[in-house]
Design a protein around this motif. Sequence first.
Motif, PDB file in Angstrom:
ATOM      1  N   GLU A 213     -12.048   7.221 -15.024  1.00 37.99           N
ATOM      2  CA  GLU A 213     -12.014   6.193 -13.978  1.00 37.99           C
ATOM      3  C   GLU A 213     -10.595   5.982 -13.467  1.00 37.99           C
ATOM      4  OE1 GLU A 213     -15.816   3.357 -15.209  1.00 37.99           O
ATOM      5  OE2 GLU A 213     -13.910   3.127 -16.266  1.00 37.99           O
ATOM      6  N   LEU A 214      -9.608   6.019 -14.360  1.00 36.32           N
ATOM      7  CA  LEU A 214      -8.218   5.887 -13.934  1.00 36.32           C
ATOM      8  C   LEU A 214      -7.809   7.068 -13.058  1.00 36.32           C
ATOM      9  CD1 LEU A 214      -6.604   4.665 -17.283  1.00 36.32           C
ATOM     10  CD2 LEU A 214      -7.036   3.293 -15.246  1.00 36.32           C
ATOM     11  N   THR A 215      -8.272   8.252 -13.421  1.00 34.33           N
ATOM     12  CA  THR A 215      -7.990   9.431 -12.604  1.00 34.33           C
ATOM     13  C   THR A 215      -8.615   9.299 -11.221  1.00 34.33           C
ATOM     14  OG1 THR A 215      -7.846  10.847 -14.562  1.00 34.33           O
ATOM     15  CG2 THR A 215      -8.256  11.941 -12.457  1.00 34.33           C
TER      16      THR A 215
ATOM     17  N   MET B   9      -0.083   6.645  -5.935  1.00 29.20           N
ATOM     18  CA  MET B   9      -1.365   7.296  -5.696  1.00 29.20           C
ATOM     19  C   MET B   9      -1.179   8.807  -5.648  1.00 29.20           C
ATOM     20  SD  MET B   9      -4.691   7.075  -4.743  1.00 29.20           S
ATOM     21  CE  MET B   9      -5.066   5.538  -3.880  1.00 29.20           C
TER      22      MET B   9
ATOM     23  N   MET C  94      -1.687   2.832  -5.275  1.00 26.62           N
ATOM     24  CA  MET C  94      -3.089   2.517  -5.548  1.00 26.62           C
ATOM     25  C   MET C  94      -3.341   1.023  -5.392  1.00 26.62           C
ATOM     26  SD  MET C  94      -3.715   4.862  -8.965  1.00 26.62           S
ATOM     27  CE  MET C  94      -2.080   4.540  -9.669  1.00 26.62           C
TER      28      MET C  94
ATOM     29  N   GLN D 102      -5.115  -0.855  -7.129  1.00 27.58           N
ATOM     30  CA  GLN D 102      -5.158  -1.511  -8.449  1.00 27.58           C
ATOM     31  C   GLN D 102      -3.820  -1.461  -9.176  1.00 27.58           C
ATOM     32  OE1 GLN D 102      -6.899   1.144  -7.459  1.00 27.58           O
ATOM     33  NE2 GLN D 102      -9.116   0.874  -7.766  1.00 27.58           N
TER      34      GLN D 102
ATOM     35  N   TYR E 264     -10.953   0.438 -18.268  1.00 26.48           N
ATOM     36  CA  TYR E 264     -11.352   1.667 -17.587  1.00 26.48           C
ATOM     37  C   TYR E 264     -11.222   2.874 -18.507  1.00 26.48           C
ATOM     38  CZ  TYR E 264     -10.643  -1.303 -13.476  1.00 26.48           C
ATOM     39  OH  TYR E 264     -10.688  -2.329 -12.572  1.00 26.48           O
TER      40      TYR E 264
ATOM     41  N   THR F 211       0.823  -1.214   0.000  1.00 24.81           N
ATOM     42  CA  THR F 211       0.000   0.000   0.000  1.00 24.81           C
ATOM     43  C   THR F 211       0.856   1.263   0.000  1.00 24.81           C
ATOM     44  OG1 THR F 211      -0.131   0.039   2.412  1.00 24.81           O
ATOM     45  CG2 THR F 211      -1.849  -1.180   1.231  1.00 24.81           C
TER      46      THR F 211
ATOM     47  N   ASP G 157      -0.989   4.514 -17.624  1.00 24.62           N
ATOM     48  CA  ASP G 157      -2.175   3.655 -17.632  1.00 24.62           C
ATOM     49  C   ASP G 157      -1.802   2.196 -17.415  1.00 24.62           C
ATOM     50  OD1 ASP G 157      -3.322   6.031 -18.369  1.00 24.62           O
ATOM     51  OD2 ASP G 157      -4.184   5.300 -20.247  1.00 24.62           O
TER      52      ASP G 157
ATOM     53  N   MET H   4      -9.110   6.629  -9.600  1.00 23.71           N
ATOM     54  CA  MET H   4      -8.328   5.661  -8.828  1.00 23.71           C
ATOM     55  C   MET H   4      -7.098   6.295  -8.193  1.00 23.71           C
ATOM     56  SD  MET H   4      -8.256   2.344 -11.327  1.00 23.71           S
ATOM     57  CE  MET H   4      -9.763   1.603 -11.956  1.00 23.71           C
ATOM     58  N   GLY H   5      -6.647   7.445  -8.749  1.00 20.47           N
ATOM     59  CA  GLY H   5      -5.469   8.107  -8.219  1.00 20.47           C
ATOM     60  C   GLY H   5      -4.327   8.228  -9.200  1.00 20.47           C
TER      61      GLY H   5
ATOM     62  N   ILE I  56      -1.890   0.131 -14.126  1.00 22.56           N
ATOM     63  CA  ILE I  56      -3.147  -0.245 -13.497  1.00 22.56           C
ATOM     64  C   ILE I  56      -3.571  -1.598 -14.056  1.00 22.56           C
ATOM     65  CG2 ILE I  56      -5.564   0.363 -13.143  1.00 22.56           C
ATOM     66  CD1 ILE I  56      -3.671   2.310 -11.827  1.00 22.56           C
TER      67      ILE I  56
END
Length: 407
Positions: A363-365, A253, A221, A223, A359, A204, A350, A367-368, A353
């Motif tokens: 959506e990727l944004t 992240m 992140m 993911q 995604y 993490t 990208d 996620m962080g 991830i």
Amino acid sequence: MESKRLEAYADLIVNTGINPDPGQDVVITAGFDQLDFVRLVTEKCYQRGAGKVWFNWVDMPFEKLHAIYQTEERMSNFEAWEIEKLRWQSEKLPARLWLDSDDPDGMDGTDPAKRARAQMAKFPVIKPFRDAMENRHQWCIAGVPGKAWAQKVFPGIPAAEAVEKLWDAILTASRANGDAIANWNAHNAAIARRSAALNNYHFTALEYRADNGTNFKVGLMPQAIFAGAQETDLSGRKFNPNIPSEEIFTSPMRGAAEGTLVATKPLSYQGSLIENFSMRFENGKVVEVHAEKNQAVLEKMIAMDEGAAYLGECALIATDSPINQSGILFWNTLYDENASCHFAVGRGFDCCIKDFANYTKDELTAMGLNDSMIHVDFMVGCDSLDIDGITASGEKIPVFRNGSWCF
């Protein structure tokens, strides 16, 4: 440099680097002084079955003259044909190769603020085309010696001798001695194994400490995945975007970075050298920088847009990497970043991830994943660097000790 070694390097760049499909076009960006090697690479592309090879010739002395004498308004605008060229690339999706031979501080004497403002003004035009191409084509950056660059790396000797020495250093750093393609097949497999080992921990966060003042924690992140060396585009084509490449990297992240990072190598940013610098982060953002040389350039770099002061990459490289062991300071990010653990401010990847193709950008944004017009690597690795990985349960797993892998 002997022709046999250059031919092997050209083979590596074409077949392992960009890996063009039969009939696919190729765009080569290179300096005027690299004509002979560009001819060699062009022949390799056609032997591979490329449809047509196009050229984008660049010259830093010309760019310096443009930056000095053009008005900022003119520098900030695209001509209609330039926009059509971007559109063609986003629709045709050629494989792209950049042969880098730039002078590391060849833009000294120009106004970095003027150049930055012009770049910021042009980016909204570039971004839709860049996004349309991302992960949909193969690309590769590789080095070729330029005289000014060679004499920066090997000062005090004749230019021809410096170029020859830099050729040897580039080929060695690029694992291009002997059977270069076999070397890279083994190297790609080794990077994939270590990336998988890191991914199994599901870290993490990573914590960094070194005796030069680096004391830093960066969040990851859920993911996100670690990757390195060979990549695969959305059509399933494999390519190596960087030759050389020693790194295992991920995108952190956005907003989860605290502490200070002290750079351990100079950074050549758009033809200006930034030296002996550090960055301090709060809530994921750079809030303070110091540099002994070109602090103004560093400040402009992290102010290019809203995402430029956030991290887009953290990369792990042990001090026993071949480039670091060479003892050569290349004054070039492609090489120096592969000698040392590093971070990048700006755009994230990208492909870091898991299942990113499923995604949207938004959506990727969410996620962080950070986005920016820039992606600039800077080196933080050293012999005293320790890194711990933090698991979801709070357990600390040693990843690096004294600059080397713990597993």
